[in-house]
Design a protein around this motif. Sequence first.
Motif, PDB file in Angstrom:
ATOM      1  N   LEU A 152      -3.001  22.384  44.926  1.00  0.00           N
ATOM      2  CA  LEU A 152      -3.419  21.012  44.838  1.00  0.00           C
ATOM      3  C   LEU A 152      -4.882  20.718  44.612  1.00  0.00           C
ATOM      4  CD1 LEU A 152      -1.542  18.799  44.635  1.00  0.00           C
ATOM      5  CD2 LEU A 152      -1.688  18.091  47.037  1.00  0.00           C
ATOM      6  N   PRO A 153      -5.632  21.552  45.305  1.00  0.00           N
ATOM      7  CA  PRO A 153      -7.279  21.101  45.089  1.00  0.00           C
ATOM      8  C   PRO A 153      -7.828  21.391  43.770  1.00  0.00           C
ATOM      9  CG  PRO A 153      -6.913  22.252  47.209  1.00  0.00           C
ATOM     10  CD  PRO A 153      -5.339  22.468  46.478  1.00  0.00           C
ATOM     11  N   LEU A 154      -7.357  22.564  43.060  1.00  0.00           N
ATOM     12  CA  LEU A 154      -7.683  22.825  41.605  1.00  0.00           C
ATOM     13  C   LEU A 154      -7.165  21.692  40.822  1.00  0.00           C
ATOM     14  CD1 LEU A 154      -9.191  24.392  39.533  1.00  0.00           C
ATOM     15  CD2 LEU A 154      -7.434  25.683  39.652  1.00  0.00           C
ATOM     16  N   VAL A 155      -5.703  21.633  40.853  1.00  0.00           N
ATOM     17  CA  VAL A 155      -5.225  20.533  40.038  1.00  0.00           C
ATOM     18  C   VAL A 155      -5.721  19.139  40.020  1.00  0.00           C
ATOM     19  CG1 VAL A 155      -2.918  19.297  39.658  1.00  0.00           C
ATOM     20  CG2 VAL A 155      -3.014  21.731  40.114  1.00  0.00           C
ATOM     21  N   LEU A 156      -5.869  18.816  41.185  1.00  0.00           N
ATOM     22  CA  LEU A 156      -6.585  17.273  41.389  1.00  0.00           C
ATOM     23  C   LEU A 156      -7.987  17.095  41.132  1.00  0.00           C
ATOM     24  CD1 LEU A 156      -4.647  16.077  44.458  1.00  0.00           C
ATOM     25  CD2 LEU A 156      -4.396  15.277  42.050  1.00  0.00           C
ATOM     26  N   TRP A 157      -8.638  18.547  41.288  1.00  0.00           N
ATOM     27  CA  TRP A 157      -9.931  18.573  40.974  1.00  0.00           C
ATOM     28  C   TRP A 157     -10.080  18.506  39.329  1.00  0.00           C
ATOM     29  CZ3 TRP A 157     -13.461  22.858  39.479  1.00  0.00           C
ATOM     30  CH2 TRP A 157     -14.596  22.587  39.682  1.00  0.00           C
ATOM     31  N   VAL A 158      -9.618  19.163  38.764  1.00  0.00           N
ATOM     32  CA  VAL A 158      -9.747  19.239  37.247  1.00  0.00           C
ATOM     33  C   VAL A 158      -9.090  17.855  36.505  1.00  0.00           C
ATOM     34  CG1 VAL A 158      -9.202  20.574  35.311  1.00  0.00           C
ATOM     35  CG2 VAL A 158      -9.646  21.855  37.257  1.00  0.00           C
ATOM     36  N   GLY A 159      -8.013  17.776  37.427  1.00  0.00           N
ATOM     37  CA  GLY A 159      -7.185  16.522  36.534  1.00  0.00           C
ATOM     38  C   GLY A 159      -8.219  14.975  36.794  1.00  0.00           C
ATOM     39  N   SER A 160      -8.836  15.020  38.034  1.00  0.00           N
ATOM     40  CA  SER A 160      -9.436  13.968  38.250  1.00  0.00           C
ATOM     41  C   SER A 160     -10.991  13.689  37.573  1.00  0.00           C
ATOM     42  CB  SER A 160      -9.739  13.514  39.899  1.00  0.00           C
ATOM     43  OG  SER A 160      -8.485  13.588  40.510  1.00  0.00           O
ATOM     44  N   TYR A 161     -11.539  14.880  37.525  1.00  0.00           N
ATOM     45  CA  TYR A 161     -12.870  14.874  36.968  1.00  0.00           C
ATOM     46  C   TYR A 161     -13.140  16.166  35.832  1.00  0.00           C
ATOM     47  CZ  TYR A 161     -13.817  12.985  41.605  1.00  0.00           C
ATOM     48  OH  TYR A 161     -13.900  12.122  42.722  1.00  0.00           O
ATOM     49  N   TRP A 162     -12.191  15.932  34.886  1.00  0.00           N
ATOM     50  CA  TRP A 162     -12.282  17.064  33.915  1.00  0.00           C
ATOM     51  C   TRP A 162     -13.481  16.967  33.282  1.00  0.00           C
ATOM     52  CZ3 TRP A 162      -9.580  20.724  31.620  1.00  0.00           C
ATOM     53  CH2 TRP A 162      -9.831  21.115  30.433  1.00  0.00           C
ATOM     54  N   ASP A 163     -14.022  15.675  32.580  1.00  0.00           N
ATOM     55  CA  ASP A 163     -15.384  15.287  32.005  1.00  0.00           C
ATOM     56  C   ASP A 163     -16.479  16.200  32.791  1.00  0.00           C
ATOM     57  OD1 ASP A 163     -14.865  13.641  33.895  1.00  0.00           O
ATOM     58  OD2 ASP A 163     -15.977  11.992  33.006  1.00  0.00           O
ATOM     59  N   ARG A 164     -16.729  16.298  33.847  1.00  0.00           N
ATOM     60  CA  ARG A 164     -17.691  16.772  34.995  1.00  0.00           C
ATOM     61  C   ARG A 164     -17.464  18.103  35.145  1.00  0.00           C
ATOM     62  NH1 ARG A 164     -16.774  11.559  36.704  1.00  0.00           N
ATOM     63  NH2 ARG A 164     -18.712   9.952  37.132  1.00  0.00           N
ATOM     64  N   VAL A 165     -16.259  18.575  35.269  1.00  0.00           N
ATOM     65  CA  VAL A 165     -15.806  19.962  35.273  1.00  0.00           C
ATOM     66  C   VAL A 165     -16.210  20.881  34.032  1.00  0.00           C
ATOM     67  CG1 VAL A 165     -14.014  21.808  35.495  1.00  0.00           C
ATOM     68  CG2 VAL A 165     -13.957  19.663  36.813  1.00  0.00           C
ATOM     69  N   LEU A 166     -16.266  19.945  32.683  1.00  0.00           N
ATOM     70  CA  LEU A 166     -16.592  20.652  31.484  1.00  0.00           C
ATOM     71  C   LEU A 166     -18.275  20.991  31.508  1.00  0.00           C
ATOM     72  CD1 LEU A 166     -14.317  19.216  28.444  1.00  0.00           C
ATOM     73  CD2 LEU A 166     -14.382  21.485  29.432  1.00  0.00           C
ATOM     74  N   VAL A 167     -18.715  19.969  32.131  1.00  0.00           N
ATOM     75  CA  VAL A 167     -20.242  19.854  32.068  1.00  0.00           C
ATOM     76  C   VAL A 167     -20.733  20.962  32.854  1.00  0.00           C
ATOM     77  CG1 VAL A 167     -22.293  18.744  32.524  1.00  0.00           C
ATOM     78  CG2 VAL A 167     -20.411  17.392  31.517  1.00  0.00           C
ATOM     79  N   LEU A 168     -19.949  21.024  34.338  1.00  0.00           N
ATOM     80  CA  LEU A 168     -20.290  22.100  35.091  1.00  0.00           C
ATOM     81  C   LEU A 168     -20.125  23.600  34.648  1.00  0.00           C
ATOM     82  CD1 LEU A 168     -20.871  22.573  38.313  1.00  0.00           C
ATOM     83  CD2 LEU A 168     -18.538  23.046  38.611  1.00  0.00           C
ATOM     84  N   THR A 169     -19.046  23.719  33.650  1.00  0.00           N
ATOM     85  CA  THR A 169     -18.808  25.082  32.961  1.00  0.00           C
ATOM     86  C   THR A 169     -19.803  25.384  32.225  1.00  0.00           C
ATOM     87  OG1 THR A 169     -17.224  24.160  31.586  1.00  0.00           O
ATOM     88  CG2 THR A 169     -16.325  25.062  33.521  1.00  0.00           C
ATOM     89  N   GLY A 170     -20.425  24.223  31.493  1.00  0.00           N
ATOM     90  CA  GLY A 170     -21.321  24.815  30.373  1.00  0.00           C
ATOM     91  C   GLY A 170     -20.647  24.711  29.021  1.00  0.00           C
ATOM     92  N   LEU A 171     -19.458  24.196  29.117  1.00  0.00           N
ATOM     93  CA  LEU A 171     -18.649  24.442  27.585  1.00  0.00           C
ATOM     94  C   LEU A 171     -19.283  23.089  26.849  1.00  0.00           C
ATOM     95  CD1 LEU A 171     -14.991  24.995  28.484  1.00  0.00           C
ATOM     96  CD2 LEU A 171     -16.623  26.510  27.404  1.00  0.00           C
ATOM     97  N   GLN A 172     -19.612  23.298  25.371  1.00  0.00           N
ATOM     98  CA  GLN A 172     -20.009  22.379  24.727  1.00  0.00           C
ATOM     99  C   GLN A 172     -18.748  21.441  24.405  1.00  0.00           C
ATOM    100  OE1 GLN A 172     -23.041  22.003  22.981  1.00  0.00           O
ATOM    101  NE2 GLN A 172     -23.833  23.391  24.767  1.00  0.00           N
ATOM    102  N   VAL A 173     -19.101  20.224  24.280  1.00  0.00           N
ATOM    103  CA  VAL A 173     -18.056  19.230  24.062  1.00  0.00           C
ATOM    104  C   VAL A 173     -18.729  18.622  22.702  1.00  0.00           C
ATOM    105  CG1 VAL A 173     -16.630  17.210  24.770  1.00  0.00           C
ATOM    106  CG2 VAL A 173     -17.457  18.735  26.333  1.00  0.00           C
ATOM    107  N   GLU A 174     -17.648  18.852  21.793  1.00  0.00           N
ATOM    108  CA  GLU A 174     -17.988  18.400  20.468  1.00  0.00           C
ATOM    109  C   GLU A 174     -17.320  17.070  19.995  1.00  0.00           C
ATOM    110  OE1 GLU A 174     -16.994  21.699  18.259  1.00  0.00           O
ATOM    111  OE2 GLU A 174     -18.495  22.961  18.856  1.00  0.00           O
ATOM    112  N   ALA A 175     -17.951  16.094  19.292  1.00  0.00           N
ATOM    113  CA  ALA A 175     -17.154  15.056  19.032  1.00  0.00           C
ATOM    114  C   ALA A 175     -16.792  15.162  17.695  1.00  0.00           C
ATOM    115  CB  ALA A 175     -18.225  13.961  19.037  1.00  0.00           C
ATOM    116  N   ARG A 176     -15.495  14.946  17.304  1.00  0.00           N
ATOM    117  CA  ARG A 176     -14.748  15.036  16.089  1.00  0.00           C
ATOM    118  C   ARG A 176     -14.204  13.639  15.409  1.00  0.00           C
ATOM    119  NH1 ARG A 176     -10.135  19.468  15.764  1.00  0.00           N
ATOM    120  NH2 ARG A 176      -8.656  17.456  16.584  1.00  0.00           N
ATOM    121  N   ARG A 177     -14.881  13.437  14.349  1.00  0.00           N
ATOM    122  CA  ARG A 177     -14.448  11.957  13.613  1.00  0.00           C
ATOM    123  C   ARG A 177     -13.314  12.136  12.851  1.00  0.00           C
ATOM    124  NH1 ARG A 177     -19.685   8.805  13.802  1.00  0.00           N
ATOM    125  NH2 ARG A 177     -21.016   9.975  14.950  1.00  0.00           N
TER     126      ARG A 177
END
Lengths: 177, 172
Positions: A152-177
Amino acid sequence: MAVVAAVAIWFVARPLYNPVLASATQVVARFYEWPRAAQILVDGDHAILSRTDLHSESAVLRVSLTQINFNLVPFLALVFALPGWWRGRGVKRLFAALAVFFAAHCLGLLWDLKAFYALSLGPWSAANYGTVLRNLYAGLRYFFEIPVTFTLPLVLWVGSYWDRVLVLTGLQVEARR
Amino acid sequence: MRSFREFLATPAGRFVTRYVLFLSVGFLILALKPVNDRVVNPYTTFVAHEARIALNLLGEGARVTGQVLSSPRFSVAIYNGCNGLEAILIFVSGVLAFPAPWRSRALGIATGFAAIQVFNVVRVVALFYTGVFIPQWFGVSHVFIWQSLVILLSVVLWLMWVKRYATPITVR
């Protein structure tokens, strides 16, 4: 610091949280049984599971509430480790996740109670619970004791704060039009 | 209901869905009696022997009987839930559920498995010595401290893997 904050909050909240958890679970347990005799008493960090319609010398089960609710600590630590977790709808997301935790803890304690009734009260258990129900409650107890508690901790952490978790991991988030 | 469907369409929703699916299947397989008898129990005994070797390197004179690790000073029984398989499953499911090349996934699983093994031996040895020197803290240490650390370790390993190997997420 995040871990220290999480542990501090858990230690402060636990004396309030445990009685509320026990009371809520008792209400749920009594909701679908007759006579309404399920009983959950709190004794420090433990819950004492019993029935009010059985002899006072009947078996009771002592369950560790820490085993049920300790997963709040890694979850809170993970949340507090996120930079700016409170920004945006961060606080609202935290409370939504905590509500899910509370529901999961109630169900975990409920399945402990039902498995105790179904498996550990000798002739009374055999008279009131068939093979299917005994297996069902034992299975639910296992499922909530280990898989749900640990994941539950990982599921709810990722599910609730996905955008911030991506930033924490350093993954590039690319906008696609 | 609509917002939940919208959530499932997001990268987070897809990850959580896949993660819960992999976990459920994994835990279901581990709960099957033949798997428990032929895989989980021998694995738990293997963990007990790993801890015995570590303790004996420290001069403890430990031995293993079944899944019980004992020395003249203390003994612990290693049950399901204490063998590290849950931590491994949490990590492996996270790796499988996240978009990444299969080679990266295989590398992550192998490395994570080894790291969790080492951590679990440290955990068992630490609990053993907690029982020897401060037995009144054994319960708190076992349930609260080490189980929390196991969860955090799984998540930290997963984050390290994501940061190093996973495919960048594209959002619309």
